[in-house]
Design an enzyme around this catalytic site. Structure first.
Site, PDB file in Angstrom:
ATOM      1  N   ARG A 157      -9.671  12.163  -1.433  1.00  0.00           N
ATOM      2  CA  ARG A 157     -10.688  11.305  -0.818  1.00  0.00           C
ATOM      3  C   ARG A 157     -11.757  12.103  -0.067  1.00  0.00           C
ATOM      4  O   ARG A 157     -12.779  11.518   0.332  1.00  0.00           O
ATOM      5  CB  ARG A 157     -10.000  10.366   0.174  1.00  0.00           C
ATOM      6  CG  ARG A 157      -9.448   9.067  -0.406  1.00  0.00           C
ATOM      7  CD  ARG A 157     -10.563   8.084  -0.736  1.00  0.00           C
ATOM      8  NE  ARG A 157     -11.588   8.032   0.288  1.00  0.00           N
ATOM      9  CZ  ARG A 157     -11.491   7.380   1.423  1.00  0.00           C
ATOM     10  NH1 ARG A 157     -10.436   6.675   1.687  1.00  0.00           N
ATOM     11  NH2 ARG A 157     -12.479   7.407   2.314  1.00  0.00           N
ATOM     12  N   ARG A 179       0.864  -1.181   0.000  1.00  0.00           N
ATOM     13  CA  ARG A 179       0.000   0.000   0.000  1.00  0.00           C
ATOM     14  C   ARG A 179       0.894   1.221   0.000  1.00  0.00           C
ATOM     15  O   ARG A 179       1.547   1.530   0.979  1.00  0.00           O
ATOM     16  CB  ARG A 179      -0.845   0.018   1.277  1.00  0.00           C
ATOM     17  CG  ARG A 179      -2.282  -0.390   1.014  1.00  0.00           C
ATOM     18  CD  ARG A 179      -3.093  -0.342   2.263  1.00  0.00           C
ATOM     19  NE  ARG A 179      -2.803  -1.475   3.107  1.00  0.00           N
ATOM     20  CZ  ARG A 179      -3.069  -1.504   4.413  1.00  0.00           C
ATOM     21  NH1 ARG A 179      -3.609  -0.492   5.010  1.00  0.00           N
ATOM     22  NH2 ARG A 179      -2.802  -2.582   5.099  1.00  0.00           N
ATOM     23  N   ASP A 228      -8.583  -2.319  -3.902  1.00  0.00           N
ATOM     24  CA  ASP A 228      -8.395  -3.076  -2.669  1.00  0.00           C
ATOM     25  C   ASP A 228      -8.583  -4.553  -2.976  1.00  0.00           C
ATOM     26  O   ASP A 228      -9.247  -4.910  -3.955  1.00  0.00           O
ATOM     27  CB  ASP A 228      -9.379  -2.638  -1.575  1.00  0.00           C
ATOM     28  CG  ASP A 228      -8.944  -3.175  -0.218  1.00  0.00           C
ATOM     29  OD1 ASP A 228      -7.976  -2.629   0.355  1.00  0.00           O
ATOM     30  OD2 ASP A 228      -9.525  -4.167   0.251  1.00  0.00           O
ATOM     31  N   TYR A 252     -10.813 -12.641   6.497  1.00  0.00           N
ATOM     32  CA  TYR A 252     -11.706 -11.503   6.747  1.00  0.00           C
ATOM     33  C   TYR A 252     -13.172 -11.908   6.595  1.00  0.00           C
ATOM     34  O   TYR A 252     -14.030 -11.484   7.362  1.00  0.00           O
ATOM     35  CB  TYR A 252     -11.416 -10.361   5.763  1.00  0.00           C
ATOM     36  CG  TYR A 252     -10.188  -9.544   6.067  1.00  0.00           C
ATOM     37  CD1 TYR A 252     -10.247  -8.451   6.924  1.00  0.00           C
ATOM     38  CD2 TYR A 252      -8.974  -9.840   5.467  1.00  0.00           C
ATOM     39  CE1 TYR A 252      -9.123  -7.668   7.179  1.00  0.00           C
ATOM     40  CE2 TYR A 252      -7.844  -9.065   5.708  1.00  0.00           C
ATOM     41  CZ  TYR A 252      -7.921  -7.986   6.565  1.00  0.00           C
ATOM     42  OH  TYR A 252      -6.816  -7.232   6.815  1.00  0.00           O
ATOM     43  N   ARG A 273      -3.408   7.085   3.539  1.00  0.00           N
ATOM     44  CA  ARG A 273      -3.672   8.221   4.430  1.00  0.00           C
ATOM     45  C   ARG A 273      -2.436   9.007   4.842  1.00  0.00           C
ATOM     46  O   ARG A 273      -2.539  10.101   5.343  1.00  0.00           O
ATOM     47  CB  ARG A 273      -4.427   7.727   5.663  1.00  0.00           C
ATOM     48  CG  ARG A 273      -5.882   7.467   5.357  1.00  0.00           C
ATOM     49  CD  ARG A 273      -6.566   6.733   6.474  1.00  0.00           C
ATOM     50  NE  ARG A 273      -6.102   5.357   6.549  1.00  0.00           N
ATOM     51  CZ  ARG A 273      -6.354   4.529   7.546  1.00  0.00           C
ATOM     52  NH1 ARG A 273      -7.036   4.959   8.576  1.00  0.00           N
ATOM     53  NH2 ARG A 273      -5.929   3.285   7.515  1.00  0.00           N
TER      54      ARG A 273
HETATM   55  O1  1CP Z   1      -0.975   2.041  -2.931  1.00  0.00           O
HETATM   56  C1  1CP Z   1      -2.112   1.618  -2.763  1.00  0.00           C
HETATM   57  O2  1CP Z   1      -2.947   2.215  -2.085  1.00  0.00           O
HETATM   58  C2  1CP Z   1      -2.467   0.355  -3.463  1.00  0.00           C
HETATM   59  C3  1CP Z   1      -3.824  -0.123  -3.280  1.00  0.00           C
HETATM   60  C4  1CP Z   1      -4.087  -1.044  -2.090  1.00  0.00           C
HETATM   61  C5  1CP Z   1      -3.620  -2.341  -1.888  1.00  0.00           C
HETATM   62  C6  1CP Z   1      -2.572  -3.096  -2.697  1.00  0.00           C
HETATM   63  C7  1CP Z   1      -5.000  -0.762  -1.039  1.00  0.00           C
HETATM   64  C8  1CP Z   1      -5.702   0.516  -0.850  1.00  0.00           C
HETATM   65  N1  1CP Z   1      -5.137  -1.892  -0.275  1.00  0.00           N
HETATM   66  C9  1CP Z   1      -4.298  -2.857  -0.755  1.00  0.00           C
HETATM   67  C10 1CP Z   1      -4.126  -4.220  -0.297  1.00  0.00           C
HETATM   68  C11 1CP Z   1      -4.765  -4.667   0.962  1.00  0.00           C
HETATM   69  N2  1CP Z   1      -5.957  -4.277   1.524  1.00  0.00           N
HETATM   70  C12 1CP Z   1      -4.253  -5.727   1.742  1.00  0.00           C
HETATM   71  C13 1CP Z   1      -3.022  -6.528   1.396  1.00  0.00           C
HETATM   72  C14 1CP Z   1      -1.759  -5.792   1.646  1.00  0.00           C
HETATM   73  C15 1CP Z   1      -1.573  -5.285   3.049  1.00  0.00           C
HETATM   74  O3  1CP Z   1      -1.517  -6.087   3.967  1.00  0.00           O
HETATM   75  O4  1CP Z   1      -1.502  -4.058   3.191  1.00  0.00           O
HETATM   76  C16 1CP Z   1      -5.111  -5.920   2.834  1.00  0.00           C
HETATM   77  C17 1CP Z   1      -4.968  -6.911   3.948  1.00  0.00           C
HETATM   78  C18 1CP Z   1      -6.187  -5.001   2.685  1.00  0.00           C
HETATM   79  C19 1CP Z   1      -7.365  -4.877   3.563  1.00  0.00           C
HETATM   80  C20 1CP Z   1      -7.585  -3.475   3.939  1.00  0.00           C
HETATM   81  N3  1CP Z   1      -8.197  -2.569   3.123  1.00  0.00           N
HETATM   82  C21 1CP Z   1      -7.173  -2.809   5.104  1.00  0.00           C
HETATM   83  C22 1CP Z   1      -6.445  -3.443   6.281  1.00  0.00           C
HETATM   84  C23 1CP Z   1      -7.418  -3.785   7.357  1.00  0.00           C
HETATM   85  C24 1CP Z   1      -6.744  -4.528   8.501  1.00  0.00           C
HETATM   86  O5  1CP Z   1      -7.190  -5.605   8.857  1.00  0.00           O
HETATM   87  O6  1CP Z   1      -5.761  -3.993   9.029  1.00  0.00           O
HETATM   88  C25 1CP Z   1      -7.559  -1.471   4.983  1.00  0.00           C
HETATM   89  C26 1CP Z   1      -7.369  -0.382   5.988  1.00  0.00           C
HETATM   90  C27 1CP Z   1      -8.219  -1.339   3.725  1.00  0.00           C
HETATM   91  C28 1CP Z   1      -8.749  -0.113   3.102  1.00  0.00           C
HETATM   92  C29 1CP Z   1      -7.737   0.504   2.212  1.00  0.00           C
HETATM   93  N4  1CP Z   1      -7.260  -0.100   1.071  1.00  0.00           N
HETATM   94  C30 1CP Z   1      -6.382   0.747   0.429  1.00  0.00           C
HETATM   95  C31 1CP Z   1      -6.308   1.949   1.205  1.00  0.00           C
HETATM   96  C32 1CP Z   1      -5.517   3.173   0.817  1.00  0.00           C
HETATM   97  C33 1CP Z   1      -7.136   1.777   2.328  1.00  0.00           C
HETATM   98  C34 1CP Z   1      -7.413   2.800   3.409  1.00  0.00           C
HETATM   99  C35 1CP Z   1      -8.695   3.477   3.125  1.00  0.00           C
HETATM  100  C36 1CP Z   1      -8.715   4.866   3.656  1.00  0.00           C
HETATM  101  O7  1CP Z   1      -8.919   5.049   4.846  1.00  0.00           O
HETATM  102  O8  1CP Z   1      -8.549   5.795   2.869  1.00  0.00           O
END
Ligand code: 1CP
Length: 317
Positions: free
Chosen positions: A15, A2, A51, A127, A6
């Site tokens: 956003r 990621r 995501d 999840y 944020r």
């Molecule tokens: O650069 C990027 O933002 C790439 C896009 C991306 C990717 C590859 C996002 C955006 N999420 C992911 C992968 C992702 N999402 C994973 C696998 C990699 C990792 O472990 O980081 C997982 C487990 C998720 C699940 C997820 N989606 C979480 C984690 C929840 C937890 O259990 O801790 C979260 C917070 C999200 C939402 C999300 N996805 C992406 C972003 C930028 C966000 C945050 C949303 C926000 O508040 O703006």
């Protein structure tokens, strides 16, 4: 990893007033967010902003983001799992492919690689069965012991979806794809070999024949390093708990490596970040290739200057 998110003020602005799901579906906005890290912190590749749950949202599963994925009802029991709709990502999430096509156009003149990605079956299932994020993901582990046939069925369905999703992203112009198994490291080696390794192997085999690199990431994987290299991925992405030098020495002829700075280390002064980058590059040198990266995604509290110090140190090597 990621890399948007944020920690970047520009991301927070783009956003503002829009839900995460809307941002993922809005092609213009998602293209803009995908490009932000390239322009603002100097990454050398771009990962699609989306995501791992988007294809499942497209299949009609009632997933919301708050900010992590949550389900009002955890997905448990034979009926719930048997009634998961069939995956058809190109029809169900067409916007993902539009975003990829638009990114391809933007990046081609600059020769910047574009990465697609998917969540791995175990992590998605963790999840779904839990109903959201968790420290221990106890529900799926209980399912593994109490209802192994049902868990196998769920993992098979998710493996099928993942193969289709990754294949179609490559067809839409991704140069490489990364599979994220964030929670597979919760399993001990024996359970990992039973539940996780076969899903990784199947995905790589099914994508076989593609010339595009396949990157495998498992968080918390120090106890299953040989299993990571058994899969046949082109690149193995390691988290910071893994001894990179030892992995490069032992397995570096079989795969390129990616990683593995602790994301928290980006809070350090720039000179310490540069030292860490140099050390990581040195440790990975025996491997057949190395992509400098973090060992997991940027944390929301990460200072932008820390990320810039990382990319600048990497370019200066
Ligand atoms: O650069 C990027 O933002 C790439 C896009 C991306 C990717 C590859 C996002 C955006 N999420 C992911 C992968 C992702 N999402 C994973 C696998 C990699 C990792 O472990 O980081 C997982 C487990 C998720 C699940 C997820 N989606 C979480 C984690 C929840 C937890 O259990 O801790 C979260 C917070 C999200 C939402 C999300 N996805 C992406 C972003 C930028 C966000 C945050 C949303 C926000 O508040 O703006």
């Amino acid at each position: 990893m990621r890399q948007a998110g944020r920690y970047l003020p520009a991301y927070r602005e783009t956003r503002a007033g829009v839900s995460f799901l809307e941002a993922c579906r809005d092609v213009d906005r998602a293209v803009e967010i995908s490009l932000q890290p390239l322009r603002l912190v100097g990454t050398e590749a771009v990962i699609l902003f989306s995501d791992i749950f988007i294809p499942l949202v497209g299949m009609g599963l009632p997933i919301e983001f708050a900010p992590g994925p949550t389900l009002a009802e955890p997905l448990r029991g034979t009926d719930a799992i048997r009634s998961i709709p069939a995956p058809d990502p190109e029809a169900q999430v067409p916007y993902v492919y539009e975003i990829l096509a638009r990114l391809r156009e933007a990046l081609d003149p600059e020769g910047v690689p574009l990465l697609g990605f998917a969540g791995a079956p175990w992590t998605l299932a963790a999840y779904l069965v839990e109903g959201g994020g968790s420290k221990e993901f106890g529900a799926i582990k209980r399912m593994a012991y109490r209802e192994p046939a049902l868990l196998r069925d769920l993992l098979d369905r998710l493996t099928d979806m993942t193969v289709r999703y990754l294949r179609s992203q490559l067809e839409a112009g991704a140069d490489a794809v990364q599979l994220f198994d964030t929670w597979a490291g919760l399993l001990g080696p024996e359970e990992y070999r039973r539940w996780v390794l076969p899903t990784h192997c199947e995905i790589v085999q099914e994508l076989g024949g593609s010339d595009s690199p396949f990157i495998l990431y498992v968080k918390d994987s120090a106890h299953v390093v040989p299993e990571l290299f058994e899969v046949g991925a082109d690149v193995v992405s390691l988290d910071w708990r893994v001894d990179l030098a030892a992995a490069a020495e032992t397995f570096g002829a079989r795969a390129s490596l990616q990683g593995n700075l602790d994301p928290s280390a980006l809070a350090a002064p720039a000179s310490s970040i540069a030292d860490a980058v140099a050390r990581i590059a040195r440790d990975a040198a025996p491997a057949r290739g190395h992509i400098l990266n973090l060992g997991h995604g940027c944390l929301p509290e990460t200072p932008v200057e820390g990320v810039r110090a990382f990319t600048e140190a990497a370019r200066a090597l």
